[in-house]
Design a protein around this motif. Structure first.
Motif, short mmCIF file in Angstrom:
data_model
loop_
_atom_site.label_atom_id
_atom_site.label_comp_id
_atom_site.label_asym_id
_atom_site.label_seq_id
_atom_site.Cartn_x
_atom_site.Cartn_y
_atom_site.Cartn_z
N ASP A 1 0.75 -1.29 0.01
CA ASP A 1 0.00 0.06 -0.12
C ASP A 1 0.78 1.30 -0.11
N LEU A 2 0.50 2.21 -0.70
CA LEU A 2 1.15 3.50 -0.61
C LEU A 2 0.18 4.45 0.27
N TYR A 3 0.81 5.21 0.78
CA TYR A 3 0.03 6.07 1.77
C TYR A 3 0.85 7.54 1.48
N LEU A 4 0.07 8.48 1.25
CA LEU A 4 0.61 9.84 1.02
C LEU A 4 0.22 10.61 2.64
N LEU B 1 9.36 8.41 1.00
CA LEU B 1 9.95 9.66 0.35
C LEU B 1 9.31 10.98 1.28
N LEU B 2 10.05 12.06 1.49
CA LEU B 2 9.67 13.21 1.78
C LEU B 2 9.34 14.24 0.34
N ILE B 3 8.20 14.48 0.19
CA ILE B 3 7.81 15.17 -1.00
C ILE B 3 7.37 16.76 -0.45
N SER B 4 8.01 17.55 -0.76
CA SER B 4 7.50 19.05 -0.40
C SER B 4 7.37 19.70 -1.47
N ARG B 5 6.31 20.80 -1.46
CA ARG B 5 5.98 21.81 -2.42
C ARG B 5 6.15 23.23 -2.09
N SER B 6 6.98 23.98 -2.72
CA SER B 6 7.05 25.45 -2.09
C SER B 6 5.77 26.21 -2.31
N ALA B 7 5.93 27.28 -1.86
CA ALA B 7 4.88 28.12 -2.03
C ALA B 7 4.44 28.47 -3.52
N ALA B 8 5.61 28.47 -4.28
CA ALA B 8 5.51 28.62 -5.83
C ALA B 8 5.19 27.38 -6.64
N GLY B 9 4.85 26.22 -5.74
CA GLY B 9 4.57 24.94 -6.40
C GLY B 9 5.57 24.01 -6.91
N GLY C 1 13.49 2.29 -2.76
CA GLY C 1 13.46 2.53 -4.11
C GLY C 1 12.21 1.77 -4.84
N LEU C 2 11.45 1.58 -4.10
CA LEU C 2 10.25 0.77 -4.62
C LEU C 2 9.33 1.54 -5.04
N ILE C 3 9.00 2.98 -4.43
CA ILE C 3 8.43 3.94 -5.01
C ILE C 3 8.78 4.47 -6.02
N GLY C 4 8.38 4.48 -7.28
CA GLY C 4 8.85 5.14 -8.51
C GLY C 4 8.43 6.36 -8.92
N ASN C 5 8.85 7.06 -9.91
CA ASN C 5 8.64 8.21 -10.37
C ASN C 5 7.13 8.62 -10.69
N GLU C 6 6.54 7.49 -11.54
CA GLU C 6 5.22 7.47 -11.82
C GLU C 6 4.39 7.83 -10.41
N ASP C 7 4.66 7.12 -9.40
CA ASP C 7 3.91 7.18 -8.01
C ASP C 7 3.94 8.77 -7.39
N GLY D 1 3.24 24.92 -0.32
CA GLY D 1 3.74 25.28 1.19
C GLY D 1 3.83 24.31 2.22
N THR D 2 3.33 23.10 2.01
CA THR D 2 3.49 21.72 2.87
C THR D 2 4.25 20.83 2.17
N ALA D 3 4.39 19.73 3.04
CA ALA D 3 5.09 18.47 2.35
C ALA D 3 4.25 17.27 3.07
N ALA D 4 4.70 16.29 2.48
CA ALA D 4 4.01 14.95 2.81
C ALA D 4 5.01 13.69 2.71
N LEU D 5 4.56 12.74 3.68
CA LEU D 5 5.53 11.57 3.44
C LEU D 5 4.92 10.55 2.49
N LEU D 6 5.38 10.00 1.57
CA LEU D 6 4.88 8.86 0.68
C LEU D 6 5.35 7.61 1.21
N VAL D 7 4.81 6.73 1.57
CA VAL D 7 5.38 5.58 2.35
C VAL D 7 4.79 4.31 1.47
N ALA D 8 5.50 3.43 1.32
CA ALA D 8 5.14 2.04 1.12
C ALA D 8 5.31 1.19 2.17
N VAL D 9 3.95 0.43 2.29
CA VAL D 9 4.12 -0.47 3.41
C VAL D 9 3.51 -1.75 3.01
N GLU D 10 3.97 -2.87 3.64
CA GLU D 10 3.19 -4.10 3.52
C GLU D 10 2.76 -4.44 4.79
#
Length: 150
Positions: free
Chosen positions: A15-18, A49-57, A82-88, A99-108
């Protein structure tokens, strides 16, 4: 099935959780539920992965080993770094507000691997799988209670 050997698959369903965070950097407590469940053996953390988006996107992606803020999860602590791919990432990063961030995690969920193995060994096969998100289930059950006046 005499003589056949059923191999245990190395992974069950993933499962992928954002997990949306209130700012651009996570608080170390943001992963406490994941690390507790991992420690209990119910869950295996495969990738993060930690994915952040600046105020400018603008999107920035940080691998688990480089996540700042007190996280103690390195690539060695992950079951499949490395399991989480660019398309994910591309598909989910758009859901993160600027202006926020998210953790994208792959869990079993470990029990699912066991269930899949035993199902296959019995000769049965999974024909469909659908997850109903917790907020939907809880809202539905709340509406049942409200209708009944309980």
């Amino acid at each position: 099935m005499t003589g056949s050997v059923i191999e245990t698959p190395p992974f069950g369903p993933v499962d992928l959780y954002l997990l949306g965070l209130p700012g651009e950097l996570p608080d170390p407590d943001a992963l406490s539920a994941l690390t507790e469940l991992t420690g209990s053996g119910l869950l295996r953390l495969l990738d993060l992965l930690l994915i952040s988006r600046s105020a400018a996107g603008e999107t920035t992606i940080v691998e688990a080993a480089e996540v700042p803020g007190g996280f103690e999860i390195g690539a060695a602590g992950l079951g499949a770094a490395g399991l989480i791919g660019n398309e994910d990432v591309d598909g989910l990063a758009a859901l993160i507000p600027d202006g926020t961030a998210a953790l994208l995690v792959a869990v079993e969920l470990v029990y699912q691997r066991d269930l899949a193995e035993k199902t296959a060994a019995s000769g049965a096969e999974l024909l469909a799988y659908e997850r109903i998100p917790a907020p939907v289930v809880n809202a539905l059950l709340d509406s049942f209670v409200a209708e009944r006046g309980n």
